[in-house]
Design an enzyme around this catalytic site. Sequence first.
Site, PDB file in Angstrom:
ATOM      1  N   ASP A  29      -7.883  -3.928  -0.410  1.00 11.17           N
ATOM      2  CA  ASP A  29      -8.448  -4.123  -1.745  1.00 11.17           C
ATOM      3  C   ASP A  29      -8.414  -5.590  -2.173  1.00 11.17           C
ATOM      4  OD1 ASP A  29      -8.952  -1.319  -2.344  1.00 11.17           O
ATOM      5  OD2 ASP A  29      -6.783  -1.104  -2.365  1.00 11.17           O
TER       6      ASP A  29
ATOM      7  N   HIS B 272       0.858  -1.190   0.000  1.00  6.74           N
ATOM      8  CA  HIS B 272       0.000   0.000   0.000  1.00  6.74           C
ATOM      9  C   HIS B 272       0.890   1.234   0.000  1.00  6.74           C
ATOM     10  CE1 HIS B 272      -3.009   2.940   1.414  1.00  6.74           C
ATOM     11  NE2 HIS B 272      -3.918   2.084   0.991  1.00  6.74           N
TER      12      HIS B 272
END
Length: 442
Positions: free
Chosen positions: A376, A318
């Site tokens: 995600d 991330h």
Amino acid sequence: MTAERAASHVETEETVTLTIDKTGETHQLRVLSGTTGPSAIDVRDLYAQTGMFTYDPGFTSTASCDSSLTYIDGDAGILRHRGYAIEDLAEHSDFMEVCYLLLNGDLPNAKQKAKFEHTITNHTMVHEQLMYLFRGFRRDAHPMSILVGVTGALSAFYHDSTDISDAHQRMVASHRLIAKMPTIAALAYKYSIGQPFVYPRNDLNFAENFLHMTFSVPAEEYRLLPEVSRAMDRIFILHADHEQNASTSTVRLAGSSGANPFACIAAGISSLWGPAHGGANEAVLNMLGEIGSKDRIPEFIARAKDKDDPFRLMGFGHRVYKNYDPRATVLRKSCDEVLAALGVGDEPLLDLAMELEKTALADPYFVERKLFPNVDFYSGILLKAMGFPTSMFTVLFALARTVGWVAQWKEMVEDPKQRIGRPRQLYVGPDERKFVPMAGRR
């Protein structure tokens, strides 16, 4: 005093000295401190003092505002709303409590929560004339394009909550946006697949109501599974706010001009639509489709390690979190619960995702670089298992993030130091040129 009213930076005694080598001038810049996290160098007077701007493309090293809403420490894997850890909120709270917390600064007591839920429930209906607006879109319109258009059009239907100088109207607009976004999202989905619109039901909670409006049909009763509705609620909590990201900054920038709240949220939705922001979970499923089968996982793991290969392992790592994404830990648990409840453990793509996760987490290359599965990765798997098409993934993100956008917008409007956003630039175009009449141009 609530956390909201306490929000303000502290001017420390520390200063930073800026020396301009060319002239030998020195300037003292103040250092500002927040509750926790990095301090900030105050450069508001820099141009007046030096005639120079700061240069920070993407604003990745620039604090654009004071905020008491969300704190992130990417290195430590921390995400907190109003001081509460996201893990605690996702485990022990629900989305309505988190909405109240973000809007008001504190968790509600039982009476406050009941009143807030009643208010949101009674705002879930949309003006009936909006139905004509939906039918004006092409049948194959992307649900996000419908969401942007209809949200922006709300200001044409709710004139009594567009005066941003009125605290009551600001709150009514906030409640309306949070309440109506699930209805608009579900209507956009129904329109895109040619099914009848389903109206909201006041006897269901926020997540249940959205699932019912999305998946039920008049021909038969829709069965709500508690594991699915709870997972949906957690997805909403985990995406509620995430500090000054691109879409939130867009909402704040639009709001700084005095634009009405419906227009500001529509601007945020437009920003979120970009694949670099809201489309990451869809990219995870596209990647799994490219891998195709479990026996090809080693091949793609090797490609991900090859710096000369453009292939990336989507859903791992991330930009902000340099450790494990705290939201992913929570969603991993929901993933197991939902897959078991739906009996889709043998679905090839989901089975492939679980094997990829297992392989990557056992590989020192990814562990040493802290390339762990992020929110995600799991949200894409979960939403697919629930029956959502990939075209709805970003719509769901927008639905959840609306409360964060609204809270950020409200905080900005109520900040006495708020000014219209006006970033500067480093001009690199031509210097002054003489105008040449048409006859003299070659």
